[in-house]
Motif scaffolding. Structure first.
Motif, mmCIF file in Angstrom:
data_model
loop_
_atom_site.group_PDB
_atom_site.id
_atom_site.type_symbol
_atom_site.label_atom_id
_atom_site.label_comp_id
_atom_site.label_asym_id
_atom_site.label_seq_id
_atom_site.Cartn_x
_atom_site.Cartn_y
_atom_site.Cartn_z
ATOM 1 N N ALA A 45 0.779 -1.112 0.034
ATOM 2 C CA ALA A 45 -0.172 -0.019 -0.003
ATOM 3 C C ALA A 45 0.855 1.374 -0.006
ATOM 4 O O ALA A 45 0.565 2.352 -0.602
ATOM 5 C CB ALA A 45 -0.906 -0.100 1.346
ATOM 6 N N ALA B 194 0.574 3.915 -2.911
ATOM 7 C CA ALA B 194 0.548 5.353 -2.731
ATOM 8 C C ALA B 194 1.502 6.412 -3.213
ATOM 9 O O ALA B 194 1.211 7.490 -3.902
ATOM 10 C CB ALA B 194 0.474 5.657 -1.135
ATOM 11 N N ASP C 40 -0.831 11.300 -0.452
ATOM 12 C CA ASP C 40 -1.149 10.085 -0.469
ATOM 13 C C ASP C 40 -0.400 8.978 0.569
ATOM 14 O O ASP C 40 -0.936 8.230 1.158
ATOM 15 C CB ASP C 40 -0.948 9.289 -1.936
ATOM 16 C CG ASP C 40 -1.831 10.190 -2.845
ATOM 17 O OD1 ASP C 40 -2.849 9.878 -3.298
ATOM 18 O OD2 ASP C 40 -1.055 11.176 -3.681
ATOM 19 N N ALA D 60 -1.581 5.773 3.659
ATOM 20 C CA ALA D 60 -1.014 4.610 3.473
ATOM 21 C C ALA D 60 -0.315 4.346 4.873
ATOM 22 O O ALA D 60 -0.200 3.317 5.574
ATOM 23 C CB ALA D 60 0.014 4.312 2.326
ATOM 24 N N SER E 298 -2.370 -5.367 2.026
ATOM 25 C CA SER E 298 -2.617 -4.208 2.056
ATOM 26 C C SER E 298 -2.722 -3.879 0.635
ATOM 27 O O SER E 298 -2.025 -4.085 -0.458
ATOM 28 C CB SER E 298 -1.767 -3.428 2.753
ATOM 29 O OG SER E 298 -0.279 -3.379 2.097
ATOM 30 N N TYR F 10 -3.859 0.159 -1.734
ATOM 31 C CA TYR F 10 -4.231 1.577 -1.778
ATOM 32 C C TYR F 10 -4.885 2.046 -3.006
ATOM 33 O O TYR F 10 -4.341 1.544 -4.149
ATOM 34 C CB TYR F 10 -2.749 2.625 -1.399
ATOM 35 C CG TYR F 10 -3.153 4.079 -1.546
ATOM 36 C CD1 TYR F 10 -3.646 4.851 -0.594
ATOM 37 C CD2 TYR F 10 -3.069 4.841 -3.001
ATOM 38 C CE1 TYR F 10 -3.900 6.103 -0.600
ATOM 39 C CE2 TYR F 10 -3.331 6.096 -2.994
ATOM 40 C CZ TYR F 10 -3.609 6.723 -1.895
ATOM 41 O OH TYR F 10 -3.941 8.264 -1.876
ATOM 42 N N LYS G 13 -7.332 5.188 -5.394
ATOM 43 C CA LYS G 13 -7.207 6.620 -5.502
ATOM 44 C C LYS G 13 -8.411 6.994 -6.385
ATOM 45 O O LYS G 13 -8.178 6.262 -7.415
ATOM 46 C CB LYS G 13 -5.858 7.099 -5.501
ATOM 47 C CG LYS G 13 -5.897 8.554 -5.605
ATOM 48 C CD LYS G 13 -4.510 9.128 -5.886
ATOM 49 C CE LYS G 13 -4.248 10.646 -6.153
ATOM 50 N NZ LYS G 13 -2.804 11.073 -6.245
ATOM 51 N N SER H 30 -9.452 8.672 -1.627
ATOM 52 C CA SER H 30 -8.381 7.575 -1.659
ATOM 53 C C SER H 30 -8.657 6.546 -0.125
ATOM 54 O O SER H 30 -9.064 7.168 0.875
ATOM 55 C CB SER H 30 -6.966 8.053 -1.499
ATOM 56 O OG SER H 30 -6.473 8.780 -0.440
ATOM 57 N N ALA I 16 -6.540 3.546 1.978
ATOM 58 C CA ALA I 16 -5.581 2.410 2.231
ATOM 59 C C ALA I 16 -6.129 1.333 3.407
ATOM 60 O O ALA I 16 -6.646 1.740 4.337
ATOM 61 C CB ALA I 16 -4.253 3.318 2.737
#
Length: 328
Positions: free
Chosen positions: A90, A94, A164, A168, A226, A228, A230, A243, A245
């Protein structure tokens, strides 16, 4: 052309002395945000303390498997680091979603967390902005606020935090290590950025002269997944409308042993979805249960005239992310 004093510090002590905790002093690393704001006249420091020679540009593994990421590690290097890619996908996602390759080659880990809002009123000197000039008002509340906060804002400010990476890191329970006049501190990423309240000009809990030295990324539990995701107005190089995470660790029966969720684009800081996490821990992540938990989390939202859509968008994106992390 505004003049300023430039100091290239050889070590942390020299950097601290040069900065002095003064309002007009700024630390300079990659400069991808600060220099832009100086060009716009939003930032007008009288002293720039260049910290790029400090030995803070490595990623080290600690005995417990945690990663200590130096504040000057470039975003591109961090995204490509083998341990980060394997254990914390993640974080890599990100970083790669955050900017162009050229900017990632210059931007630093610490600087990424210290980005200032991209609110157009903050960057426009002709408009009132409490974050830029306290007491002048918040033009975004009645103006253009489609991209702005629905959680955690105040009458003084409705801006969102642009990072970003911070989202995360918040989902990973990372910590920010700092040093300053009062010594060293270890601050959870979830507590590092401030909600605006009546002091929107203060983005973080850093004290005058305090500097980020590292970010500590704890080792995930075995089997943790994990990711991420967006949503933005264009496919690349745009800040998040919303977004998400998320980290998920499942037990043998498929129930969630540990679930962590952080939203970006919804608040003045990365928003940890604590209520949703509590409702989902120990449960099988069905579509109905995940939707109900996310709705409970987002019930606290206070959207403005033009950003009500963010609530449904955040719920749907987070649901997709969480269900995508579950084992078949």
């Amino acid at each position: 052309m505004r003049t300023f004093t430039y100091v290239r510090a050889a070590d942390a002590a020299e950097a601290a002395r040069a900065h002095g905790g003064r309002d007009g002093s700024r630390y300079l690393a990659g400069g991808t945000n600060l220099v832009d704001l100086m060009k716009q006249g939003v930032e007008t420091p009288d002293t720039l303390v260049d910290i790029t020679r400090l030995p803070l540009d490595t990623v080290a593994e600690e005995a417990d498997g945690a990663l200590r990421i130096g504040a000057l590690v470039r975003n591109s290097d961090l995204a490509a680091h083998p341990a980060v890619r394997v254990r914390h996908p993640a974080v890599c996602q990100a970083l790669l979603a955050g900017a162009s390759g050229q900017l990632r080659n210059a931007a630093t880990t610490g600087g990424n967390l210290l980005q200032r809002t991209r609110c157009v009123y903050f960057q426009d000197l002709s408009m009132p902005c409490n974050k830029r000039e306290p007491g002048t008002g918040c033009a975004a509340r009645e103006g253009v606020h489609r991209d702005h906060a629905v959680l955690g804002h105040s009458p003084a400010c409705v801006a969102t935090h642009p990072s970003d990476l911070a989202v995360a890191l918040a989902a990973a329970d990372a910590e920010v290590q700092t040093t300053g006049p009062a010594g060293e501190r270890l601050i959870p990423v979830t507590e590092f950025h401030r909600l605006p309240g009546e002091l929107p000009e203060r983005d973080t809990v850093l004290e005058p002269g305090e500097i980020i030295t590292a970010v500590r990324l704890p080792a995930p539990l075995d089997g943790t997944r994990s990711t991420y995701r967006k949503v933005r107005d264009r496919a690349s190089y745009a800040f998040a409308l919303v977004s998400v995470a998320a980290q998920l660790t499942q037990r043998g029966d498929g129930a969630a042993e540990q679930v962590r969720i952080a939203f970006g684009g919804l608040a003045p800081r990365p928003w940890r979805a604590r209520r949703a996490e509590t409702e989902l821990t120990g449960q099988a992540l069905t579509e109905e249960r995940v939707t109900a938990a996310l709705d409970a989390e987002l019930a606290a939202a206070e959207p403005l005239r033009d950003n009500v859509f963010k609530i449904g968008l955040a719920r749907d994106l987070a649901r997709t992310v969480l269900l995508g992390l579950t084992r078949p």
